[in-house]
Design an enzyme around this catalytic site. Structure first.
Site, PDB file in Angstrom:
ATOM      1  N   SER A 186       0.800 -10.472  23.050  1.00 28.24           N
ATOM      2  CA  SER A 186       0.615  -9.408  23.552  1.00 28.24           C
ATOM      3  C   SER A 186       1.057  -8.284  21.922  1.00 28.24           C
ATOM      4  O   SER A 186       1.119  -7.116  22.388  1.00 28.24           O
ATOM      5  CB  SER A 186       2.518  -9.187  24.058  1.00 28.24           C
ATOM      6  OG  SER A 186       1.627  -9.573  25.740  1.00 28.24           O
ATOM      7  N   GLU A 239      -6.644 -11.034  30.775  1.00 23.74           N
ATOM      8  CA  GLU A 239      -8.143 -12.089  30.587  1.00 23.74           C
ATOM      9  C   GLU A 239      -7.449 -12.162  28.975  1.00 23.74           C
ATOM     10  O   GLU A 239      -7.534 -13.241  28.173  1.00 23.74           O
ATOM     11  CB  GLU A 239      -9.062 -11.465  30.559  1.00 23.74           C
ATOM     12  CG  GLU A 239      -9.504 -12.082  32.510  1.00 23.74           C
ATOM     13  CD  GLU A 239      -8.614 -10.157  32.881  1.00 23.74           C
ATOM     14  OE1 GLU A 239      -9.080 -10.718  34.643  1.00 23.74           O
ATOM     15  OE2 GLU A 239      -8.154  -9.729  32.627  1.00 23.74           O
ATOM     16  N   THR A 250       2.206 -14.448  22.945  1.00 25.20           N
ATOM     17  CA  THR A 250       3.148 -16.078  23.309  1.00 25.20           C
ATOM     18  C   THR A 250       1.601 -15.704  24.616  1.00 25.20           C
ATOM     19  O   THR A 250       1.651 -15.917  25.175  1.00 25.20           O
ATOM     20  CB  THR A 250       4.001 -16.325  24.091  1.00 25.20           C
ATOM     21  OG1 THR A 250       5.036 -15.460  23.161  1.00 25.20           O
ATOM     22  CG2 THR A 250       4.052 -17.512  24.249  1.00 25.20           C
TER      23      THR A 250
END
Length: 298
Positions: A71, A169, A238
């Site tokens: 992220s 994804e 993460t």
């Protein structure tokens, strides 16, 4: 007495530090050696780049190795929204809408605003401060997709970072994969360009940094190792996707009192797939914060 994994890692680092003689005995060489010790004690793979924005000096470990963004790409995505507004390419106050089918895990803002929609600016803040996955996908869709974000990195002078897919994804990045990756060195320099370079005028630059400060997900990572009184902001990532181990990411800046800021990019790939956030793995990045503090002091 029960010894936690976090305490075991800290103890291993202390023992290894006492026994380690760095190849380069200079202050920077000793700090780089500490990063190698942190990696060895933790048992996974650590990638770090620490950049002094005043001198341009950088130290690190595995600085050119590729790691998944997870992220953390959302920091650059939020910045791109502000940059496109600044350049007159798009209006950050433009209202956009999305469908229930766009929602997924970790989408607090977009779930709450499903009926009303939101401005691009609001979505940018949400994807940075709360890591809202649906917000990130909506922003990518509205601004040209992963290829546009990759091009924005190129405009910043970052020739390494790339985004190829959308959430979720993009989190499936086994070792050796090129898609959706960056390097610690490239990302530390990108954070410098976004937060302290000439990319932005004063107001959007300050707004981006404020969003980073308000982001709470990094409280147990690099920030946890910084001295009290430092101003810091970051974006974490993460992935605990099966087949790639577990990856913990933290990129951002640290501002010591009375000193020029530093930027950092830290990645720790654990060998095991964790069921949730692993405190010991986050502690590895907190140890990087302590090295950063000593780098600033030197």
């Amino acid at each position: 007495m029960r010894i936690t994994r976090r305490a075991a890692i800290a103890g291993s680092i202390a023992l290894a530090s006492a026994a380690c003689v760095p190849v380069d005995p200079s202050p920077r060489g000793k700090l780089a050696a500490r990063l190698r010790i942190i990696e060895a004690a933790a048992g996974g793979m650590l990638g770090v780049a620490l950049l002094d924005t005043a001198s341009g000096a950088m130290i690190g470990h595995n600085r050119a190795e590729r790691f998944s963004h997870c992220s953390s790409f959302k920091l650059t995505l939020a910045a791109m929204v502000l940059w496109r507004d600044q350049q007159g390419i798009d209006d950050a106050d433009r209202l956009v809408r999305w469908n229930e089918s766009d929602l997924m895990s970790v989408s607090p803002f977009t779930t709450r605003r499903l009926a009303q929609g939101a401005s691009l600016r609001e979505l940018a803040k949400a994807t940075q401060t709360t890591s809202d996955n649906a917000a990130a996908n909506v922003l990518l869709r509205e601004s040209g997709g992963p290829a546009a974000l990759t091009e924005f990195w190129r405009m910043l002078g970052d020739s390494a970072s790339r985004l190829d897919r959308i959430e979720p994804e993009l989190n499936q990045v086994p070792p050796g994969e090129l898609r959706d990756t960056t390097t610690p060195e490239a990302m530390a320099r990108t954070v410098q360009a976004l937060c302290f370079g000439s990319t932005f005028q004063d107001e959007p630059r300050a707004l981006l940094r404020q969003w980073m400060v308000e982001t709470g997900t990094g409280a147990r990572r690099v920030r946890a190792g910084l001295p009290t009184g430092w101003l810091a902001g970051d974006k974490t990532g993460t992935s605990i996707w099966p087949g790639m181990g577990s990856l913990y990411v933290d990129i951002g800046f640290a501002q010591p009192p009375g000193r020029a800021p530093l930027t950092f990019a830290a990645y720790y790939r654990a060998r095991d797939v964790h069921e949730g956030m692993d405190p010991a793995s986050e502690q590895v990045l907190a140890e990087v914060g302590r090295v950063l503090a000593d780098f600033a002091a030197g």
